[in-house]
Design a protein around this motif. Sequence first.
Motif: not given
Length: 156
Positions: A118-127
């Motif tokens: 779930e956290g990966d989706k947060i930082f991928l969105d930021l990228l």
Amino acid sequence: MKNTTLCYITRGNEVLMLHRVKKKNDVNQDKWIGIGGKFEENESPDECLLREAKEETGLTLTNWRCRGIVTFLTSGDWDGEYMYLFTADGFEGTLKECDEGDLQWVKREFLDTLPQWEGDKIFLDLLWQDAPFFLLKLRYEGDTLVEAVLNGKKIK
């Protein structure tokens, strides 16, 4: 706390993803993640990035950027970590077989359909939003994300 790198290599609208299906006792088992790994002694973040990219993919990165630092806190058997998050859009060489999983170029619009943390989706969105350099704290209990703090502001 250990130090690690994670990199998302892009080629146009595609991202090189690693489907973690080959290692035993893998916290990332069956998940789709970027490439990277743990620092070796006396390694800087970019030295770790370049070594891990070469080891896991066979590619030599020629253009990369550190985008943020993610602090992972966990309960249970897994150690916390400081993860230096990179993107790369320049590389040379030929993709090779990876002993940690299956490498595959994935169109960005399909990434959300793959099993990820779930956290990966947060930082991928930021990228993908090309956010400025960020600090992100992710706290998990087991496989569940229970807290996310972006640049000092709680977002979950």
